[in-house]
Design a protein around this motif. Sequence first.
Motif, PDB file in Angstrom:
ATOM      1  N   LEU A   8       0.858  -1.181   0.000  1.00  0.00           N
ATOM      2  CA  LEU A   8       0.000   0.000   0.000  1.00  0.00           C
ATOM      3  C   LEU A   8       0.895   1.231   0.000  1.00  0.00           C
ATOM      4  O   LEU A   8       1.680   1.439   0.924  1.00  0.00           O
ATOM      5  CB  LEU A   8      -0.912  -0.005   1.235  1.00  0.00           C
ATOM      6  N   PHE A  10       1.087   5.318  -0.144  1.00  0.00           N
ATOM      7  CA  PHE A  10       0.307   6.498   0.224  1.00  0.00           C
ATOM      8  C   PHE A  10       1.020   7.748  -0.268  1.00  0.00           C
ATOM      9  O   PHE A  10       2.114   8.074   0.187  1.00  0.00           O
ATOM     10  CB  PHE A  10       0.159   6.516   1.753  1.00  0.00           C
ATOM     11  N   VAL A  21      -6.400  10.864   5.195  1.00  0.00           N
ATOM     12  CA  VAL A  21      -6.072   9.487   4.852  1.00  0.00           C
ATOM     13  C   VAL A  21      -5.020   8.925   5.802  1.00  0.00           C
ATOM     14  O   VAL A  21      -5.068   7.745   6.174  1.00  0.00           O
ATOM     15  CB  VAL A  21      -5.621   9.398   3.386  1.00  0.00           C
ATOM     16  N   ARG A  22      -4.072   9.746   6.204  1.00  0.00           N
ATOM     17  CA  ARG A  22      -3.077   9.292   7.188  1.00  0.00           C
ATOM     18  C   ARG A  22      -3.786   8.797   8.452  1.00  0.00           C
ATOM     19  O   ARG A  22      -3.460   7.735   8.997  1.00  0.00           O
ATOM     20  CB  ARG A  22      -2.135  10.442   7.542  1.00  0.00           C
ATOM     21  N   LEU A  25      -5.415   5.468   7.789  1.00  0.00           N
ATOM     22  CA  LEU A  25      -4.430   4.391   7.764  1.00  0.00           C
ATOM     23  C   LEU A  25      -3.987   4.006   9.176  1.00  0.00           C
ATOM     24  O   LEU A  25      -3.792   2.819   9.472  1.00  0.00           O
ATOM     25  CB  LEU A  25      -3.219   4.819   6.935  1.00  0.00           C
ATOM     26  N   GLU A  26      -3.835   4.996  10.038  1.00  0.00           N
ATOM     27  CA  GLU A  26      -3.444   4.702  11.415  1.00  0.00           C
ATOM     28  C   GLU A  26      -4.563   4.003  12.177  1.00  0.00           C
ATOM     29  O   GLU A  26      -4.304   3.162  13.042  1.00  0.00           O
ATOM     30  CB  GLU A  26      -3.020   5.990  12.126  1.00  0.00           C
ATOM     31  N   TYR A  32       2.120   0.555   5.447  1.00  0.00           N
ATOM     32  CA  TYR A  32       2.043   1.320   4.205  1.00  0.00           C
ATOM     33  C   TYR A  32       3.326   2.110   4.019  1.00  0.00           C
ATOM     34  O   TYR A  32       4.055   2.359   4.984  1.00  0.00           O
ATOM     35  CB  TYR A  32       0.829   2.268   4.211  1.00  0.00           C
ATOM     36  N   THR A  34       4.901   5.701   2.662  1.00  0.00           N
ATOM     37  CA  THR A  34       4.542   7.087   2.391  1.00  0.00           C
ATOM     38  C   THR A  34       5.450   7.680   1.329  1.00  0.00           C
ATOM     39  O   THR A  34       6.675   7.582   1.427  1.00  0.00           O
ATOM     40  CB  THR A  34       4.645   7.939   3.666  1.00  0.00           C
ATOM     41  N   ILE A  60      -3.751   6.728  -3.226  1.00  0.00           N
ATOM     42  CA  ILE A  60      -3.126   5.475  -2.782  1.00  0.00           C
ATOM     43  C   ILE A  60      -3.022   4.531  -3.974  1.00  0.00           C
ATOM     44  O   ILE A  60      -3.792   4.623  -4.931  1.00  0.00           O
ATOM     45  CB  ILE A  60      -3.882   4.788  -1.624  1.00  0.00           C
ATOM     46  N   HIS A  62      -2.826   0.348  -4.429  1.00  0.00           N
ATOM     47  CA  HIS A  62      -3.001  -0.883  -3.661  1.00  0.00           C
ATOM     48  C   HIS A  62      -3.555  -1.967  -4.563  1.00  0.00           C
ATOM     49  O   HIS A  62      -4.570  -1.752  -5.241  1.00  0.00           O
ATOM     50  CB  HIS A  62      -3.953  -0.636  -2.485  1.00  0.00           C
ATOM     51  N   CYS A  74     -11.006   6.622   2.014  1.00  0.00           N
ATOM     52  CA  CYS A  74     -11.472   6.134   3.319  1.00  0.00           C
ATOM     53  C   CYS A  74     -12.445   4.979   3.152  1.00  0.00           C
ATOM     54  O   CYS A  74     -12.365   3.963   3.864  1.00  0.00           O
ATOM     55  CB  CYS A  74     -12.119   7.264   4.109  1.00  0.00           C
ATOM     56  N   LEU A  77     -10.496   1.837   1.849  1.00  0.00           N
ATOM     57  CA  LEU A  77      -9.682   1.207   2.885  1.00  0.00           C
ATOM     58  C   LEU A  77     -10.538   0.472   3.908  1.00  0.00           C
ATOM     59  O   LEU A  77     -10.173  -0.607   4.379  1.00  0.00           O
ATOM     60  CB  LEU A  77      -8.812   2.256   3.578  1.00  0.00           C
TER      61      LEU A  77
END
Length: 212
Positions: A8, A10, A21-22, A25-26, A32, A34, A60, A62, A74, A77
């Motif tokens: 993935l 980013f 988006v960060r 992802l968290e 991922y 960056t 992103i 993926h 979002c 994911l």
Amino acid sequence: MANHRDELVFHTNPQSRGRIVRWMLEEIGVEYRTEVQSYGSSMKSPEYLAINPMGKVPAIEHRGVVVTEAAAICAYLADAFPDAGLAPATDDPLRGTWYRWLFFAAGPVEAAVSAKALGLLPPPERAGTVGYGSFEQTVDTLEVAARSASPWLLGDRFSAADVYVGSQVDFGLAFGSIPERPAFAAWAGRLRAREAYQRAQALDNALIPAKG
């Protein structure tokens, strides 16, 4: 070990909507990579334009797919990593509520806030020509969402809708683009207390060049 196709990637800039988006992802907790894209340079490079012809972040990559637009990322994911529990199942009635607020924030809220910031709101007699109607109507409806967040938009269940819609509220309060209202402040406070939100903020803040 995951193959390259499953990696993935980013694409972001710490001073952009990539912060949304960060955070997502968290919340998922997935690995991922960056790639920071710079305004006016790498963001407009042929290599990046092949990924996103708009020359904007976030994006992103993926499983051989490119996804752009923060709300779409979002949603993607949340579905791509169901174990994180950030999206209702397709047969869950709450899926409709999830879609409703995600797309309300990506459509009317984004458009109305941007129009107001640029001084481009339509006169009252032309409000029916734009999808958001009026700025006031949009903010009042956003407040309905915030009041329903008890504690989250889907009740006790935190979801990708809280990440995306909540980011609009969080940014709006920070930059003064939406009015201060108790429901907004209370929801934003709950969002900012999340560990994933705080990790994401720290990661992005560390990427911002120091002024000197």
